[in-house]
Design a protein around this motif. Structure first.
Motif, mmCIF file in Angstrom:
data_model
loop_
_atom_site.group_PDB
_atom_site.id
_atom_site.type_symbol
_atom_site.label_atom_id
_atom_site.label_comp_id
_atom_site.label_asym_id
_atom_site.label_seq_id
_atom_site.Cartn_x
_atom_site.Cartn_y
_atom_site.Cartn_z
ATOM 1 N N LYS A 92 0.767 -1.249 0.098
ATOM 2 C CA LYS A 92 0.000 0.092 -0.183
ATOM 3 C C LYS A 92 0.856 1.327 -0.037
ATOM 4 O O LYS A 92 1.996 1.064 0.329
ATOM 5 C CB LYS A 92 -0.783 -0.019 1.316
ATOM 6 C CG LYS A 92 -1.925 -1.099 1.300
ATOM 7 C CD LYS A 92 -3.302 -0.699 0.349
ATOM 8 C CE LYS A 92 -4.200 -1.911 0.400
ATOM 9 N NZ LYS A 92 -4.868 -2.132 1.838
ATOM 10 N N ASP A 93 0.314 2.548 -0.387
ATOM 11 C CA ASP A 93 1.079 3.639 -0.371
ATOM 12 C C ASP A 93 0.752 4.340 0.751
ATOM 13 O O ASP A 93 -0.248 4.196 1.722
ATOM 14 C CB ASP A 93 0.591 4.582 -1.537
ATOM 15 C CG ASP A 93 0.941 3.896 -3.025
ATOM 16 O OD1 ASP A 93 0.395 4.699 -3.930
ATOM 17 O OD2 ASP A 93 1.756 3.031 -2.862
ATOM 18 N N VAL A 94 1.389 5.378 1.399
ATOM 19 C CA VAL A 94 1.360 6.141 2.587
ATOM 20 C C VAL A 94 1.811 7.450 2.549
ATOM 21 O O VAL A 94 2.925 7.706 1.662
ATOM 22 C CB VAL A 94 2.152 5.416 3.838
ATOM 23 C CG1 VAL A 94 1.321 4.038 4.265
ATOM 24 C CG2 VAL A 94 3.449 5.346 3.704
ATOM 25 N N GLU A 95 1.563 8.131 3.138
ATOM 26 C CA GLU A 95 1.607 9.861 2.948
ATOM 27 C C GLU A 95 1.757 10.257 4.293
ATOM 28 O O GLU A 95 1.083 10.057 5.382
ATOM 29 C CB GLU A 95 0.492 10.543 2.320
ATOM 30 C CG GLU A 95 1.037 11.867 1.478
ATOM 31 C CD GLU A 95 -0.167 12.266 0.773
ATOM 32 O OE1 GLU A 95 -0.041 12.030 -0.310
ATOM 33 O OE2 GLU A 95 -0.802 13.027 1.286
ATOM 34 N N LEU A 96 3.016 10.780 4.658
ATOM 35 C CA LEU A 96 3.358 11.279 5.920
ATOM 36 C C LEU A 96 3.558 12.950 5.798
ATOM 37 O O LEU A 96 3.716 13.309 5.003
ATOM 38 C CB LEU A 96 4.632 10.817 6.618
ATOM 39 C CG LEU A 96 5.029 9.365 6.231
ATOM 40 C CD1 LEU A 96 6.233 8.718 6.705
ATOM 41 C CD2 LEU A 96 3.621 8.459 6.963
ATOM 42 N N ARG A 97 2.939 13.473 6.960
ATOM 43 C CA ARG A 97 3.072 14.856 6.691
ATOM 44 C C ARG A 97 3.696 15.560 7.779
ATOM 45 O O ARG A 97 3.785 15.118 8.849
ATOM 46 C CB ARG A 97 1.456 15.290 7.027
ATOM 47 C CG ARG A 97 1.087 16.843 6.778
ATOM 48 C CD ARG A 97 -0.295 17.198 7.395
ATOM 49 N NE ARG A 97 -0.600 18.663 7.792
ATOM 50 C CZ ARG A 97 -1.068 19.568 6.890
ATOM 51 N NH1 ARG A 97 -1.522 18.945 5.416
ATOM 52 N NH2 ARG A 97 -1.110 20.900 7.245
ATOM 53 N N CYS A 98 4.365 16.691 7.602
ATOM 54 C CA CYS A 98 5.019 17.437 8.469
ATOM 55 C C CYS A 98 4.872 18.853 8.229
ATOM 56 O O CYS A 98 4.985 19.635 6.966
ATOM 57 C CB CYS A 98 6.621 17.223 8.204
ATOM 58 S SG CYS A 98 7.796 18.508 9.036
ATOM 59 N N ASP A 99 4.529 19.701 9.261
ATOM 60 C CA ASP A 99 4.459 21.018 9.319
ATOM 61 C C ASP A 99 5.193 21.724 10.118
ATOM 62 O O ASP A 99 5.199 21.544 11.413
ATOM 63 C CB ASP A 99 2.942 21.097 9.850
ATOM 64 C CG ASP A 99 2.246 22.342 9.610
ATOM 65 O OD1 ASP A 99 0.982 22.418 9.894
ATOM 66 O OD2 ASP A 99 2.829 23.478 9.083
ATOM 67 N N PRO A 100 6.147 22.242 9.534
ATOM 68 C CA PRO A 100 7.155 23.059 10.262
ATOM 69 C C PRO A 100 6.921 24.139 10.929
ATOM 70 O O PRO A 100 5.774 24.570 10.886
ATOM 71 C CB PRO A 100 8.272 23.260 9.128
ATOM 72 C CG PRO A 100 7.359 23.786 7.891
ATOM 73 C CD PRO A 100 6.149 23.023 8.096
ATOM 74 N N ILE A 101 8.087 24.746 11.934
ATOM 75 C CA ILE A 101 7.711 25.812 12.607
ATOM 76 C C ILE A 101 7.459 26.961 11.429
ATOM 77 O O ILE A 101 8.460 26.995 10.691
ATOM 78 C CB ILE A 101 9.056 26.163 13.431
ATOM 79 C CG1 ILE A 101 8.863 25.481 14.650
ATOM 80 C CG2 ILE A 101 8.985 27.500 13.874
ATOM 81 C CD1 ILE A 101 10.043 25.317 15.633
ATOM 82 N N SER A 102 6.749 27.845 11.657
ATOM 83 C CA SER A 102 6.488 29.193 10.913
ATOM 84 C C SER A 102 7.696 29.988 10.754
ATOM 85 O O SER A 102 8.331 30.314 11.524
ATOM 86 C CB SER A 102 5.233 30.046 11.588
ATOM 87 O OG SER A 102 5.261 31.059 10.643
ATOM 88 N N GLY A 103 8.196 30.167 9.420
ATOM 89 C CA GLY A 103 9.225 31.014 9.069
ATOM 90 C C GLY A 103 10.499 30.188 8.986
ATOM 91 O O GLY A 103 11.466 30.752 8.355
ATOM 92 N N HIS A 104 10.382 28.937 9.333
ATOM 93 C CA HIS A 104 11.679 27.924 8.998
ATOM 94 C C HIS A 104 11.599 27.668 7.517
ATOM 95 O O HIS A 104 10.768 26.902 7.104
ATOM 96 C CB HIS A 104 11.577 26.680 9.792
ATOM 97 C CG HIS A 104 12.265 26.951 11.089
ATOM 98 N ND1 HIS A 104 12.376 25.818 12.222
ATOM 99 C CD2 HIS A 104 12.437 28.061 12.059
ATOM 100 C CE1 HIS A 104 12.822 26.391 13.236
ATOM 101 N NE2 HIS A 104 12.918 27.824 13.147
#
Lengths: 109, 115
Positions: free
Chosen positions: B17-29
Motif C-alpha cells: 500500500k501507499d502511505v503519506e506522511l505529513r510535516c508542518d514545520p515551524i512558521s518561518g523556518h
C-alpha cells in the motif's frame, strides 16, 4: 541544557594527519551519535556508541565514550580532503535530538 | 505553530500500500529535513528542502520514495508500494538556515509499521 558541546570549534589539518574532535554533555544518555554535515547538505550518520560501550571503530573513524566524564571523542585517521565538513555529536532523548555546535574540519590537500 | 507537527503519529499499513506522511514545520523556518530512524540506529537522511526546492535528495532509498513541499511550509513524504523494510520512525526537522544543526527542531515523528 542537554545539548552537547564540541571542541575545537574549528580544526585545520594537512591531508594524511589525524583529526580529533571532542564532545561533552551534561545528562545521562542511552547512546551518543556522531554526524557529518557538508555545506548545504543533510546530516550523515557516522557512528553510534551505546552507554555501555567504551570504544567503537568504523573504517577510519574511532569513537570513545567516557560516561564518568560525560565526554566522547571522534578520531579520523589518515584524513582526506573529502573529510572536510562539520562534525556534530548528538544526544537523543525520545525523538528529540540535541546537537552540539559542531567542529568545522578543513583538510588541506 | 509552536513546534514541528507530524501526522499521523502512528501508521500501520499492509505491504504494497501507499502511505503519506505529513510535516508542518515551524512558521518561518525555510529549511526542512526528513530523516528516518530504525530501531537502535542513528538518523538516516532522506531529503532536504530549502523553501520549495529540494537541493539534496541523495538520501531517498528508492524511487518508491518521494517528497514535496508547497508554499514553503507543509511537506509530505510519500512511500509507494510499501515494503517491510520501510518500517521505521520518520522524523521531520525544520530550521532557519542561519541557525544550522544546533537550531534544528524535530517533530515527534511518525512510526510506520508495514505488515
Amino acid at each position: 541544557s542537554q545539548q552537547g558541546e564540541e571542541d575545537p570549534q574549528a580544526l585545520s589539518i594537512q591531508e594524511g594527519e589525524n583529526a580529533t574532535m571532542n564532545c561533552s554533555y551534561k545528562t545521562s544518555i542511552n547512546n551518543l551519535q556522531w554526524y557529518r554535515q557538508n555545506s548545504g547538505r543533510g546530516l550523515v550518520h557516522l557512528i553510534l556508541i551505546r552507554s555501555n560501550e567504551r570504544e567503537k571503530h568504523s573504517g577510519r573513524l574511532r569513537v570513545t565514550l567516557d560516561t564518568s566524564k560525560k565526554s566522547s571523542s571522534l578520531l579520523i585517521t589518515a584524513s582526506r580532503a573529502a573529510d572536510t565538513a562539520s562534525y556534530f555529536c548528538a544526544i537523543q532523548a525520545g525523538n528529540q535530538f540535541y546537537f552540539g555546535t559542531g567542529t568545522s574540519l578543513t583538510v588541506i590537500p | 505553530g509552536a513546534g514541528v507537527s507530524q501526522s499521523p503519529s502512528n501508521k500501520v499499513t499492509e505491504k504494497g500500500k501507499d502511505v503519506e506522511l505529513r510535516c508542518d514545520p515551524i512558521s518561518g523556518h525555510t529549511a526542512l529535513y526528513w530523516y528516518r530512524q530504525s530501531l537502535g540506529q542513528g538518523l538516516e537522511f532522506l531529503i532536504y528542502f530549502q523553501g520549495n526546492s529540494a537541493p539534496d535528495k541523495s538520501g531517498l532509498p528508492s524511487d518508491r520514495f518521494s517528497a514535496e513541499r508547497t508554499g514553503g511550509s507543509v511537506s509530505t513524504l510519500t512511500i509507494q508500494r510499501t515494503q517491510q523494510e520501510d518500517s521505521a520512525v520518520y522524523l521531520c526537522a525544520s530550521s532557519s538556515p542561519l541557525t544550522g544543526v544546533g537550531g534544528y527542531t524535530f517533530g515527534s515523528g511518525t512510526r510506520l509499521t508495514v505488515v
